[in-house]
Design a protein around this motif. Sequence first.
Motif, PDB file in Angstrom:
ATOM      1  N   TRP A 126      34.308  43.438  21.943  1.00 32.34           N
ATOM      2  CA  TRP A 126      34.745  43.547  23.331  1.00 32.34           C
ATOM      3  C   TRP A 126      36.138  44.133  23.423  1.00 32.34           C
ATOM      4  O   TRP A 126      36.760  44.437  22.396  1.00 32.34           O
ATOM      5  CB  TRP A 126      34.652  42.191  24.023  1.00 32.34           C
ATOM      6  N   MET A 127      36.635  44.289  24.667  1.00 30.42           N
ATOM      7  CA  MET A 127      37.914  44.961  24.874  1.00 30.42           C
ATOM      8  C   MET A 127      38.716  44.264  25.972  1.00 30.42           C
ATOM      9  O   MET A 127      38.153  43.754  26.943  1.00 30.42           O
ATOM     10  CB  MET A 127      37.694  46.428  25.255  1.00 30.42           C
ATOM     11  N   MET A 128      40.039  44.275  25.774  1.00 32.49           N
ATOM     12  CA  MET A 128      40.980  43.734  26.753  1.00 32.49           C
ATOM     13  C   MET A 128      42.126  44.722  26.952  1.00 32.49           C
ATOM     14  O   MET A 128      42.384  45.570  26.099  1.00 32.49           O
ATOM     15  CB  MET A 128      41.515  42.380  26.287  1.00 32.49           C
ATOM     16  N   PRO A 129      42.861  44.618  28.076  1.00 32.45           N
ATOM     17  CA  PRO A 129      43.916  45.590  28.368  1.00 32.45           C
ATOM     18  C   PRO A 129      45.033  45.592  27.331  1.00 32.45           C
ATOM     19  O   PRO A 129      45.448  44.540  26.832  1.00 32.45           O
ATOM     20  CB  PRO A 129      44.451  45.133  29.733  1.00 32.45           C
ATOM     21  N   GLY A 130      45.514  46.782  27.009  1.00 22.43           N
ATOM     22  CA  GLY A 130      46.602  46.922  26.051  1.00 22.43           C
ATOM     23  C   GLY A 130      47.817  46.112  26.450  1.00 22.43           C
ATOM     24  O   GLY A 130      48.225  46.107  27.609  1.00 22.43           O
ATOM     25  N   ASN A 141      41.222  39.075  36.529  1.00 22.67           N
ATOM     26  CA  ASN A 141      41.734  40.140  37.387  1.00 22.67           C
ATOM     27  C   ASN A 141      42.130  41.380  36.593  1.00 22.67           C
ATOM     28  O   ASN A 141      41.990  42.507  37.079  1.00 22.67           O
ATOM     29  CB  ASN A 141      42.937  39.638  38.182  1.00 22.67           C
ATOM     30  N   ILE A 142      42.644  41.164  35.383  1.00 19.97           N
ATOM     31  CA  ILE A 142      43.132  42.286  34.578  1.00 19.97           C
ATOM     32  C   ILE A 142      41.999  43.101  33.961  1.00 19.97           C
ATOM     33  O   ILE A 142      42.200  44.213  33.503  1.00 19.97           O
ATOM     34  CB  ILE A 142      44.117  41.799  33.493  1.00 19.97           C
ATOM     35  N   GLY A 143      40.765  42.543  33.946  1.00 17.24           N
ATOM     36  CA  GLY A 143      39.616  43.278  33.438  1.00 17.24           C
ATOM     37  C   GLY A 143      39.226  42.875  32.028  1.00 17.24           C
ATOM     38  O   GLY A 143      40.082  42.455  31.228  1.00 17.24           O
ATOM     39  N   GLU A 144      37.948  42.961  31.757  1.00 17.41           N
ATOM     40  CA  GLU A 144      37.397  42.707  30.424  1.00 17.41           C
ATOM     41  C   GLU A 144      36.134  43.540  30.272  1.00 17.41           C
ATOM     42  O   GLU A 144      35.319  43.624  31.194  1.00 17.41           O
ATOM     43  CB  GLU A 144      37.071  41.227  30.241  1.00 17.41           C
ATOM     44  N   ILE A 145      35.968  44.159  29.108  1.00 13.74           N
ATOM     45  CA  ILE A 145      34.784  44.964  28.811  1.00 13.74           C
ATOM     46  C   ILE A 145      34.083  44.354  27.608  1.00 13.74           C
ATOM     47  O   ILE A 145      34.651  44.308  26.510  1.00 13.74           O
ATOM     48  CB  ILE A 145      35.153  46.424  28.502  1.00 13.74           C
ATOM     49  N   ALA A 160      25.836  43.054  27.546  1.00 14.34           N
ATOM     50  CA  ALA A 160      27.043  43.847  27.808  1.00 14.34           C
ATOM     51  C   ALA A 160      27.481  43.546  29.234  1.00 14.34           C
ATOM     52  O   ALA A 160      26.638  43.402  30.129  1.00 14.34           O
ATOM     53  CB  ALA A 160      26.777  45.334  27.637  1.00 14.34           C
ATOM     54  N   SER A 161      28.788  43.430  29.442  1.00 14.76           N
ATOM     55  CA  SER A 161      29.273  43.044  30.772  1.00 14.76           C
ATOM     56  C   SER A 161      30.643  43.648  31.039  1.00 14.76           C
ATOM     57  O   SER A 161      31.376  44.028  30.115  1.00 14.76           O
ATOM     58  CB  SER A 161      29.387  41.514  30.896  1.00 14.76           C
ATOM     59  N   ALA A 162      30.980  43.720  32.332  1.00 17.39           N
ATOM     60  CA  ALA A 162      32.329  44.058  32.764  1.00 17.39           C
ATOM     61  C   ALA A 162      32.783  42.989  33.753  1.00 17.39           C
ATOM     62  O   ALA A 162      32.045  42.642  34.681  1.00 17.39           O
ATOM     63  CB  ALA A 162      32.357  45.438  33.421  1.00 17.39           C
ATOM     64  N   HIS A 163      33.971  42.450  33.527  1.00 18.32           N
ATOM     65  CA  HIS A 163      34.507  41.377  34.374  1.00 18.32           C
ATOM     66  C   HIS A 163      35.772  41.852  35.079  1.00 18.32           C
ATOM     67  O   HIS A 163      36.621  42.515  34.469  1.00 18.32           O
ATOM     68  CB  HIS A 163      34.851  40.145  33.529  1.00 18.32           C
ATOM     69  N   SER A 164      35.892  41.485  36.344  1.00 17.44           N
ATOM     70  CA  SER A 164      37.070  41.826  37.135  1.00 17.44           C
ATOM     71  C   SER A 164      37.295  40.716  38.164  1.00 17.44           C
ATOM     72  O   SER A 164      36.591  39.696  38.153  1.00 17.44           O
ATOM     73  CB  SER A 164      36.863  43.169  37.838  1.00 17.44           C
ATOM     74  N   LYS A 165      38.246  40.903  39.051  1.00 16.21           N
ATOM     75  CA  LYS A 165      38.506  39.881  40.070  1.00 16.21           C
ATOM     76  C   LYS A 165      37.266  39.617  40.926  1.00 16.21           C
ATOM     77  O   LYS A 165      36.930  38.464  41.220  1.00 16.21           O
ATOM     78  CB  LYS A 165      39.673  40.307  40.956  1.00 16.21           C
ATOM     79  N   ASP A 166      36.582  40.675  41.321  1.00 14.67           N
ATOM     80  CA  ASP A 166      35.425  40.521  42.208  1.00 14.67           C
ATOM     81  C   ASP A 166      34.102  40.348  41.474  1.00 14.67           C
ATOM     82  O   ASP A 166      33.129  39.881  42.063  1.00 14.67           O
ATOM     83  CB  ASP A 166      35.319  41.740  43.138  1.00 14.67           C
TER      84      ASP A 166
END
Length: 265
Positions: A126-130, A141-145, A160-166
């Motif tokens: 998975w991935m997180m913001p730098g 809120n910052i996002g996750e892939i 597989a998922s994408a997470h955000s505030k909404d």
Amino acid sequence: MKRLRVSLIGLLLLALAACNCSKDEYKLVWQDEFDYVGLPDSTKWAYDQEGNAHGWGNNESQFYTRARKENAWVEDGKLHITAINEAYEGKAFTSARLMSKADWLHGKVEVRAKLPKGVGTWSAIWMMPGGWSFNDGDWPNIGEIDIMEHVGHDLGVIHASAHSKDYQWQTGTQQTGVINVPDVDTQFHNYILEWTPDTMKAFVDEQQYFAYGNEGLGVDKWPYEKPFYLLLNVAVGGAWGSVEGIDTLAFPQTMEVEYVRIYQK
């Protein structure tokens, strides 16, 4: 003269087409082929430990160690991330959570891996913001892939998922896709993300099973216009991993990784 001019124009159009084509092609920009023996390459990987004391916000049961060969080791052309049933620093299990020292904005991520199967395991690519770490908070809120998530009690089901505030799992609104791959624990497969300003797509080998388009409605839905780094880990238990308990006799459990390759256009 007229024929020569036409030929020159034709050659120019061909050259422009070739130039445009090369811009659209992916080029390898970062990789680890694990063609060495020892701890993971310290120029490429760091160890994430910040959430150990807090169960990583999910009531997870493992302690992620740092530079401990029992939990993260390269041999026979593969990275081994191993979760072990052992008391350590107040936790019942140990494991490793590796994070890349580089981050990228858009591109193609390809990880070839074989996954653990024990009930209670929760493996992820998975991935997180730098620059973000667990103690910074502000998730999701910052996002996750999530390129690949797999829990041992649901063997062979890849998410597989994408997470955000909404769009997040607490409210059941995360952008997500699922595919059944029965031999995840016995065969290596390529887990792939293709990420552009407009879309995210996830694949297992050549089969796409997740797509999410940028709706153009701002960062609450698409916080993905910034670099993200890559994580590889095997968790134990947690809100999802322990839905059917933890089979302590199934451990140790290992995720093996043959290579990690990052491409950009």
